[in-house]
Scaffold this active site. Structure first.
Site, short mmCIF file in Angstrom:
data_model
loop_
_atom_site.label_atom_id
_atom_site.label_comp_id
_atom_site.label_asym_id
_atom_site.label_seq_id
_atom_site.Cartn_x
_atom_site.Cartn_y
_atom_site.Cartn_z
N VAL A 1 39.19 37.73 40.04
CA VAL A 1 37.74 37.88 40.20
C VAL A 1 37.36 38.59 41.51
O VAL A 1 36.20 38.92 41.71
CB VAL A 1 36.96 36.55 40.08
CG1 VAL A 1 37.08 35.96 38.70
CG2 VAL A 1 37.40 35.56 41.16
N TYR B 1 42.34 36.48 30.73
CA TYR B 1 41.51 35.37 30.21
C TYR B 1 41.16 35.61 28.75
O TYR B 1 42.02 35.97 27.96
CB TYR B 1 40.24 35.19 31.06
CG TYR B 1 40.44 35.41 32.53
CD1 TYR B 1 41.35 34.64 33.23
CD2 TYR B 1 39.75 36.40 33.23
CE1 TYR B 1 41.55 34.83 34.58
CE2 TYR B 1 39.94 36.59 34.58
CZ TYR B 1 40.85 35.81 35.25
OH TYR B 1 41.05 36.01 36.57
N SER C 1 43.07 35.71 41.25
CA SER C 1 44.01 35.24 40.21
C SER C 1 45.28 36.05 40.09
O SER C 1 46.20 35.62 39.38
CB SER C 1 43.32 35.24 38.85
OG SER C 1 42.77 33.98 38.62
N LYS D 1 48.35 34.19 40.72
CA LYS D 1 48.94 33.32 39.69
C LYS D 1 50.28 33.89 39.19
O LYS D 1 51.16 33.15 38.78
CB LYS D 1 47.96 33.14 38.52
CG LYS D 1 46.70 32.33 38.92
CD LYS D 1 45.69 32.25 37.80
CE LYS D 1 44.58 31.24 38.03
NZ LYS D 1 43.36 31.67 38.62
N TYR E 1 46.28 25.87 45.96
CA TYR E 1 45.72 26.84 44.99
C TYR E 1 44.71 27.79 45.66
O TYR E 1 44.81 29.01 45.51
CB TYR E 1 45.08 26.06 43.83
CG TYR E 1 44.31 26.93 42.88
CD1 TYR E 1 44.98 27.74 41.95
CD2 TYR E 1 42.92 26.97 42.90
CE1 TYR E 1 44.27 28.56 41.09
CE2 TYR E 1 42.20 27.79 42.04
CZ TYR E 1 42.88 28.59 41.13
OH TYR E 1 42.18 29.40 40.29
N1 GLU Z 1 40.05 31.41 42.84
C1 GLU Z 1 39.36 31.74 41.63
C2 GLU Z 1 38.89 30.49 40.94
O1 GLU Z 1 39.57 29.53 40.98
C3 GLU Z 1 40.30 32.51 40.76
C4 GLU Z 1 39.65 33.00 39.53
C5 GLU Z 1 40.13 34.34 39.09
O2 GLU Z 1 40.43 35.23 39.86
O3 GLU Z 1 40.16 34.48 37.89
O4 GLU Z 1 37.87 30.41 40.37
#
Ligand code: GLU
Length: 305
Positions: free
Chosen positions: A259, A241, A63, A66, A189
């Site tokens: 993650v 989050y 993430s 992002k 993504y």
């Molecule tokens: N590629 C992971 C997912 O879509 C990213 C989640 C993350 O790192 O928070 O679940």
């Protein structure tokens, strides 16, 4: 300040925590990460850098990508972001469907999965099916390291097990907030999430966010100052989050986790930080990484508050 001694003290302090937390397994290719791995890198705006642990070992940034996707989106289509992705903390897990249903397919922010999937949709509309390549190139540019690549094994693993992300994308498409075919959007993504980097390169990749959008080493302008401010604000309020409040409370720095076990953080005008430890807490943030950053702010006194 003796940053190297601070890093050594942090490593000693977090050592008893190894064994706590769990490596992400819902993406099968992430399950093989070594929960005892630890690395931390500090990249100062004056060019100095300090490192500890397995800082040359690459891992999946997940993430953290992002941040870069949203930087690109802000620069490319600032006005059209309105109504597609909001900028409020979600207070929900990164892959939650519930809020998205009652908020009619408009994600709370770009740093949770549905928000980043909408951004992936916009980038796919703009760059076509190879949008992930442009994201990779942007990340390489930010980190000034052109050997960084995407881990295709992790990208395929995410594709095969991405049930929730498919659900999120389908739900948003039913509300008209995804324009391209779902498979194309998730292709962008998942590939962006599967960029591999080490802490040296990750810290370097966000250094411009500590310097109003300009890389202080190359002098490249990556973002305008206004956008750099916004990314930092989002990292502070939405970077972890449903533990974003706790991260701001304990660490007091803009940050973003993934993650894969990585976290980046910004000390405005002074440095960027990257930490890696793949065992996660129940919010999906690196358990030891979060603790290491908390200790760093305590020992260095660096915080925005
Ligand atoms: N590629 C992971 C997912 O879509 C990213 C989640 C993350 O790192 O928070 O679940």
């Amino acid at each position: 300040m003796d940053y190297q001694s601070i890093l050594e003290k942090i490593r000693a302090d977090v050592t008893p925590l190894f064994g706590q937390g769990k490596v992400a397994t819902y993406i099968p290719a992430l399950a093989s990460a070594d929960p005892y791995d630890f690395a931390m890198s500090l990249q100062l705006v004056n060019g100095e850098s300090y490192h500890i642990g397995s800082c040359e070992k690459t891992f999946s940034i997940q993430s953290i990508s992002k941040v870069f996707m949203y930087e690109m989106a802000l620069s490319l289509f600032e006005a059209s972001l309105i109504g597609r992705v909001n900028v409020e903390p979600s207070g929900n897990p990164f892959n939650s469907l519930i809020q998205l249903e009652y908020e009619k397919g408009i994600p709370r922010n770009p740093f949770i999965n549905p928000g980043a999937i909408v951004i992936a949709d916009m980038l796919t509309s703009h760059f076509g099916n190879n949008a992930y390549d442009t994201i990779l190139h942007y990340f390489q540019n930010c980190s000034n390291n052109f050997s960084i690549d995407i881990d295709t094994e992790i990208a395929s693993s995410e594709l095969e097990s991405g049930y929730r992300n498919y659900a999120l994308a389908n739900l948003m498409k039913s509300f008209g907030n995804i324009k391209n075919p779902i498979d194309d959007v998730l292709h962008t993504y998942f590939n962006a999430c599967s960029i591999r980097a080490n802490t040296v390169c990750l810290a370097r990749s966000v250094l411009h966010l500590a310097n109003q959008g300009i890389d202080p080493i190359t002098n490249n302008t990556l973002l305008c100052g206004e956008h750099s401010k916004r990314i930092n604000a989002l990292m502070l309020t939405c970077g972890h989050y449903d533990a974003s409040g706790e991260f701001a409370y304990k660490i007091g720095l803009p940050g973003k986790s993934g993650v894969g076990g990585g976290i980046v953080a910004i000390v405005p005008d002074i440095m960027s930080i990257a930490v890696y430890s793949p065992a996660l807490n129940h919010h999906g943030n690196s358990l030891i990484g979060t603790k290491a950053l908390e200790l760093f702010t305590r020992y260095s006194g660096h915080t925005i508050f």
